[in-house]
Write an enzyme that holds these catalytic residues in place. Structure first.
Site, PDB file in Angstrom:
ATOM      1  N   SER A   1       0.913  -1.194  -0.177  1.00 14.57           N
ATOM      2  CA  SER A   1       0.112  -0.132   0.433  1.00 14.57           C
ATOM      3  C   SER A   1       0.959   1.037  -0.166  1.00 14.57           C
ATOM      4  O   SER A   1       0.690   2.211  -0.851  1.00 14.57           O
ATOM      5  CB  SER A   1      -0.928  -0.117   1.425  1.00 14.57           C
ATOM      6  OG  SER A   1      -0.314  -0.407   2.283  1.00 14.57           O
TER       7      SER A   1
ATOM      8  N   ASN B   1       2.305   1.684  -3.348  1.00 17.29           N
ATOM      9  CA  ASN B   1       1.179   0.990  -5.056  1.00 17.29           C
ATOM     10  C   ASN B   1       0.035   2.434  -4.521  1.00 17.29           C
ATOM     11  O   ASN B   1      -1.073   2.544  -5.880  1.00 17.29           O
ATOM     12  CB  ASN B   1       0.665   0.227  -5.459  1.00 17.29           C
ATOM     13  CG  ASN B   1       2.071  -0.440  -5.740  1.00 17.29           C
ATOM     14  OD1 ASN B   1       2.817  -0.135  -6.529  1.00 17.29           O
ATOM     15  ND2 ASN B   1       2.470  -1.734  -4.851  1.00 17.29           N
ATOM     16  N   TYR B   2      -0.829   3.531  -3.630  1.00 18.01           N
ATOM     17  CA  TYR B   2      -2.312   3.222  -3.269  1.00 18.01           C
ATOM     18  C   TYR B   2      -1.992   4.504  -2.550  1.00 18.01           C
ATOM     19  O   TYR B   2      -3.177   5.373  -2.437  1.00 18.01           O
ATOM     20  CB  TYR B   2      -2.668   2.053  -2.522  1.00 18.01           C
ATOM     21  CG  TYR B   2      -2.974   0.748  -3.520  1.00 18.01           C
ATOM     22  CD1 TYR B   2      -4.218   0.460  -3.812  1.00 18.01           C
ATOM     23  CD2 TYR B   2      -2.609  -0.335  -2.997  1.00 18.01           C
ATOM     24  CE1 TYR B   2      -4.191   0.114  -4.810  1.00 18.01           C
ATOM     25  CE2 TYR B   2      -2.676  -1.056  -3.616  1.00 18.01           C
ATOM     26  CZ  TYR B   2      -3.529  -1.212  -4.686  1.00 18.01           C
ATOM     27  OH  TYR B   2      -4.149  -1.928  -5.771  1.00 18.01           O
ATOM     28  N   LEU B   3      -1.179   4.465  -1.523  1.00 15.39           N
ATOM     29  CA  LEU B   3      -0.619   6.157  -1.113  1.00 15.39           C
ATOM     30  C   LEU B   3      -0.152   6.957  -1.183  1.00 15.39           C
ATOM     31  O   LEU B   3       0.928   7.009  -1.222  1.00 15.39           O
ATOM     32  CB  LEU B   3      -0.215   5.844   0.561  1.00 15.39           C
ATOM     33  CG  LEU B   3      -1.222   4.377   1.228  1.00 15.39           C
ATOM     34  CD1 LEU B   3      -0.089   4.267   2.660  1.00 15.39           C
ATOM     35  CD2 LEU B   3      -2.317   4.671   1.367  1.00 15.39           C
TER      36      LEU B   3
END
Length: 519
Positions: free
Chosen positions: A473, A476-478
């Site tokens: 995360s 790639n997501y935050l």
DNA sequence: AAGATGACTTAGAAACGAATGG
DNA sequence: CCATTCGTTTCTAAGTCATCTT
């Protein structure tokens, strides 16, 4: 038995892995044996007919010894190897893109070996062949110096395609898919794309309210397809599920995402744990990671699910009228650039931002703030179901940590007693020597207490996170600007949150995010 | 319209190497 | 100083999604 060169090499691939769980699996053994036999000479094939009659231990021992020997190398020899690797990195690890020297992500082709699929992969154990220059396509600009193929070889093709980002590519034989050589995440190109990704997710934040009222309305649509789409979208939005493409049966492990969920993957409970309309999810997602969740849903969702499951067997598709293509087409109409995965990015980043807001206390020390950050990060990892195997040494290292804490508690108690004594001593004597001794004791106690605080924080962190993988995360997501802004606002050095590699990847965010950045 | 292909992001495991502590 | 532990880096599989092909 002496083997031909080709058969021997494939045998070593298996022998190397002898203490890996893979080699105990029947599928792995069968695939390996079948591909191994293809590499044998006719004579070898006549002799070697059953894998269970083959003894690989000598091969295995050879590799174990080799690893040990490498580990035992002298400092100088290790240094020499390191320098050679660095030379390779310098020569082949960079390219020039738009006049800038950029680091390449993976500049080596993948070596041959046995295919290691995840989960119950039907192709595990198959031979992954060696990549030859004749398999490789080079992509570079027209006026550049084309890299030389190894002597006596030629490239499959040299092309000049400005519309793609890869530098070289080849087709891999197990899954028949294309593998690419691409840039490192620290490159300008990747950084720009990363930034764009988060900008799309931020735009979704602005319109998601509207999208929600739209899909709520669609729960009552007379059209079955629209209803299914609306329920699926609700899951993607609320639970951050992946889109879930149809997969070819027998080619890969049986895993699903939202659109490919089957009836067997959910159970409906009119009531569970005192909550009404509960859906119980239990399925294998990407990388065959299990997704298990019990969620209360809104009544129309529950009733729609009952409808979708009517007269279907366990293996039937839950959303039989829905595909990821039609879902994404619909999303594209709702917002430019919107696809299913944007919800995951948006949800993850908003969760981090919200958790940081809820957990951070300005008066805390840096260590406590970092712990809060990790908790916020963990909340996202749980949302996205990012799991890892509990580290093999977890229980043991947890135990040592616990005894360390006990020891530290004792030390603190002792230091307290010492301090008390020193204080009494100073009171009765009143000289400078006893005063400096008293101060020394005070400093010691402070130091020990700080160490204890740190240790117990470490223990909490460790226990809570034993099966949660935070890295995915974070990488790639935050939206990194959230983290950078938080660091600036609360005086936490950014190095506490991002290591060197991560700072390079997020260089764009380090530059641009002020302390008041909001996702 | 459906399926295949190509390009790219996302993913956990394993290997590696630096830090830590006995 | 050595062994263990832990964070970092590498590796490559497995997704997503747009576009091409039939």
């Amino acid at each position: 038995m002496n083997l031909s060169l080709a058969a021997e090499e494939v045998a070593t691939f298996y022998g190397k892995m002898l203490d890996h769980e893979y080699t105990t699996k029947e599928v792995f053994q069968n695939n390996f044996f079948s591909d191994w036999r293809k590499e044998m000479t006719a004579e070898e094939r006549k002799v070697i007919k059953h894998l269970d009659k083959c003894d690989f231990t000598e091969i295995h021992r050879y590799f174990v010894d080799r690893t040990a020997a490498r580990k035992a190398l002298s400092k100088e020899e290790k240094q020499k190897l390191k320098e050679e690797a660095e030379k390779l990195q310098q020569e082949f690890g960079y390219c020039i893109l738009d006049g800038h020297r950029e680091k390449i992500g993976n500049f080596k082709t993948e070596p041959p070996g046995l295919f290691r699929g995840r989960g119950d992969h039907p192709k595990m154990g198959m031979l992954k062949r060696r990549v030859l220059p004749e398999d490789v396509t080079i992509n570079c600009s027209r006026d550049s110096k084309v890299p030389e193929p190894p002597v006596g070889h030629r490239w499959k093709e040299v092309r000049c395609d400005r519309t793609v980002t890869w530098l070289a590519a080849w087709t891999e034989n197990v899954q028949n898919s294309i593998k690419y050589i691409m840039l490192n995440p620290s490159s300008k190109l990747k950084g720009e794309r990363d930034w764009e990704k988060y900008e799309v997710a931020r735009r979704l934040k602005g319109v998601v309210g509207e999208i929600r009222s739209q899909y709520r309305a669609d729960w009552k649509s007379p059209e079955m397809k629209a209803r299914q789409r609306a329920v699926a979208l609700y899951f993607i939005d609320k639970l951050a599920l992946r889109a879930g493409h149809e997969k070819e049966e027998g080619e890969t492990a049986d895993t699903v995402g939202c659109c490919s969920l089957r009836v067997e993957h959910i159970r409906l409970h009119p009531e569970a744990d005192g909550r009404p309309y509960v859906v119980e999810f239990d399925f294998l997602g990407k990388d065959s990671i299990r997704y298990y969740n019990k969620v209360p849903v809104e009544k129309p969702v529950y009733e729609n699910l009952q409808l979708f499951m009517e007269n279907k067997g366990p293996g039937a598709e839950l959303f039989d009228r829905l595909t990821t293509a039609s879902l994404n087409k619909h999303l594209q109409d709702l917002m430019d650039g919107l696809t299913a995965k944007v919800f995951r990015t948006c949800n993850a980043s908003l969760t981090l931002q919200g958790q940081l807001r809820a957990l951070t206390r300005a008066e805390d020390g840096v260590a406590a703030k970092v712990l809060s950050y990790n908790r916020a990060n963990r909340a996202v990892a749980v949302l996205c179901n990012h799991q890892r195997a509990t580290p093999k040494t977890f229980e043991k290292s947890m135990q040592t940590l616990r005894s360390k804490i006990e020891a530290k508690v004792k030390q603190v108690a002792e230091a307290k007693a010492e301090l008390k004594k020193a204080r009494a001593d100073h009171r009765s004597r009143g000289d400078s020597r006893s005063k400096s001794f008293l101060e020394k004791r005070g400093r010691l106690l402070e130091k020990l207490e700080e160490q204890l605080r740190r240790l117990s924080m470490q223990a909490t962190d460790k226990e809570e996170g034993k099966q949660v993988a935070l890295g995915t995360s974070k990488l790639n997501y935050l939206d990194p600007r959230i983290s950078v802004a938080w660091c600036k606002r609360f005086g936490v050095p950014v190095e506490k949150i991002y290591n060197k590699t991560q700072r390079e990847k997020f260089a764009w965010a380090l530059d641009m995010a002020g302390e008041d950045f909001e996702f």
